[in-house]
Design a protein around this motif. Structure first.
Motif, short mmCIF file in Angstrom:
data_model
loop_
_atom_site.label_atom_id
_atom_site.label_comp_id
_atom_site.label_asym_id
_atom_site.label_seq_id
_atom_site.Cartn_x
_atom_site.Cartn_y
_atom_site.Cartn_z
N CYS A 81 38.09 40.05 43.94
CA CYS A 81 37.35 38.80 44.08
C CYS A 81 36.42 38.54 42.88
N THR A 82 36.15 39.57 42.10
CA THR A 82 35.14 39.45 41.04
C THR A 82 35.67 39.90 39.67
N ILE A 83 35.67 41.19 39.41
CA ILE A 83 36.02 41.73 38.09
C ILE A 83 37.43 41.34 37.67
N ALA A 84 38.36 41.30 38.60
CA ALA A 84 39.75 40.95 38.27
C ALA A 84 39.83 39.55 37.67
N LYS A 85 38.87 38.70 37.98
CA LYS A 85 38.83 37.35 37.39
C LYS A 85 38.43 37.42 35.91
N LEU A 86 37.66 38.44 35.56
CA LEU A 86 37.20 38.62 34.17
C LEU A 86 38.15 39.49 33.36
#
Length: 438
Positions: free
Chosen positions: A182-187
């Motif tokens: 939900c978070t780091i994978a987007k970055l």
């Protein structure tokens, strides 16, 4: 009489209703236990009593077990800072969208996550959900800020890393992975959670290799880690190509590094691409009892993190009743090290690197590490048996005795040389006396 019968009937109905509720709860808990066994529990009391400070967080609480500790309260506000920073990095989504996604994951796995803990306190769902999302986002935000963004604020970094390895301070890995997506994978879309954890695992690694710390390939395939500590434990797992078998470990005749060295054993680093904890015994000739033995062993990297990491891995193995990779090694290093002289010998042999302090400090730490540990089926049984047989064979045994007796100190060597000179002079004098009489 009828009123009394009615009262008895109501009581029976009440009891029956409570029995139904009780059985429903028991069946529900049984179903959850079949799905997942609690993996986050308090360390065994006997191990905690030996070193209480090794199991309690210094600055940050993760999960519910140390939530109310007085010393972690000041850091709770800093968790919020890392959470906001993490969401601010993800510019393609609003904070509300990110948090809504995280909470949906949390509530969908609520019972499964609770079942991972042996809870010592009751939390309502809202409180528990907010706590778990906050802690998961903090871990990911801390790693990102510290190792990706190279944040200048490193005042608590070492203490935080130390706290992330504690058995009682964990978060379920499957949930951390969901929040990661939900978070780091987007970055970092091409990075897995295990790869993202590499800097933490590298700092906490107990063993050094010539190529630096690397995560074994099988770790990327296996996605069933309990938590960060469990992931670190699996990084020490031998590959299928290693033929080490767990066998009962006899420690009736321990020999220290110095004693083995005097008997002709040389210590050298173990070089392998498959298992960083491997050991080997080598002999240059077939008549092994008449030639020197080489004992190859992993390079033990001793830092300020080592005792805490080692104790928590040992506690994890005892609680989970899993393979005893770390416990096997702990017994071996404990037998090899009695004094600081043994530490010095292992350092000179390049199988121990001391970044902790004095050799005496390292010896004291190692001497206490196996206290209250149950004996295990060891991966190194065969190697130690070979060393014991070699040590007790005729030639190494007598060489070792001579070294301990005559070469253990400068004074004993001086006494030996002086005695030899006096004996030689007496012999020469006797010869000349006999010849003079002729």
């Amino acid at each position: 009489m009828e009123d009394k019968d009615l009262e008895l009937g109501d009581m029976e109905n009440t009891i029956q209703e409570r029995v139904h509720r009780f059985l429903d709860r028991v069946k529900k808990e049984e179903s959850l236990n079949e799905q997942i066994t609690p993996s986050i529990d308090l360390a065994p009391r006997k191990l905690r009593e030996v070193s209480p400070q090794s199991f309690s967080p210094r600055v940050v609480s993760i999960g519910p077990l140390h939530r109310d500790d007085e010393n972690v309260q000041a850091f709770e506000r800093k968790k919020a800072i890392y959470l906001i920073k993490l969401m601010n990095h993800i510019t393609s989504y609003t904070q509300e969208t990110i948090m809504n996604s995280c909470m949906e994951k949390m509530y969908a796995s609520m019972e499964k996550i609770k079942a991972c803990y042996v809870l010592t306190k009751t939390y309502d769902d809202v409180e528990f959900a907010e706590m778990m999302v906050m802690d998961a986002c903090f871990i990911l935000g801390f790693i990102y800020e510290t190792f990706e963004e190279k944040s200048p604020d490193m005042s608590h970094a070492e203490d935080v890393v130390r706290d992330l390895v504690l058995l009682e301070n964990q978060i379920p890995f499957f949930f951390l992975k969901e929040i990661f997506e939900c978070t780091i994978a987007k970055l970092m879309p091409n990075t897995s959670l295990v790869q993202f954890m590499h800097p933490i695992l590298s700092i906490l690694s107990l063993f050094d290799s010539y190529e630096g710390f690397s995560i074994p390939e099988n770790i990327f395939i296996d996605d069933t880690h309990d938590h960060i500590l469990g992931l670190l434990h699996k990084c020490h797992k031998p590959s299928e190509n290693d033929n080490n078998k767990e066998e009962p470990f006899s420690i009736t005749k321990p020999h220290s590094a110095v004693d083995l060295d005097k008997a002709g054993v040389s210590f050298k680093p173990y070089r392998s691409q498959t298992w960083v904890m491997g050991m080997e015994t080598e002999f240059p000739c077939l008549l092994w009892s008449w030639c020197k033995c080489t004992f190859r062993m992993p390079i033990f990297y001793v830092t300020d993190f080592t005792e805490v990491t080692l104790r928590n891995l040992l506690a994890y193995e005892e609680l989970r009743q899993t393979h005893d990779y770390i416990t096997s090694y702990a017994f071996v290093i404990n037998m090899l090290v009695n004094t600081q002289d043994d530490v010095a010998k292992l350092i000179d042999s390049e199988v121990l690197v001391n970044h902790m302090g004095s050799n005496e400090e390292v010896a004291n730490m190692i001497n206490k590490i196996c206290k209250e540990l149950a004996y295990v089926n060891s991966l190194y049984h065969q190697h130690w048996e070979t060393l014991d047989n070699y040590y007790n064979s005729y030639w190494p045994n007598h060489i070792g005795w001579m070294r301990r007796t005559y070469f253990s100190s400068p004074w004993s060597m001086i006494a030996l040389v002086a005695g030899s000179i006096i004996f030689a002079l007496a012999t020469v004098q006797t010869i000349f006396t006999i010849r003079g009489k002729k």
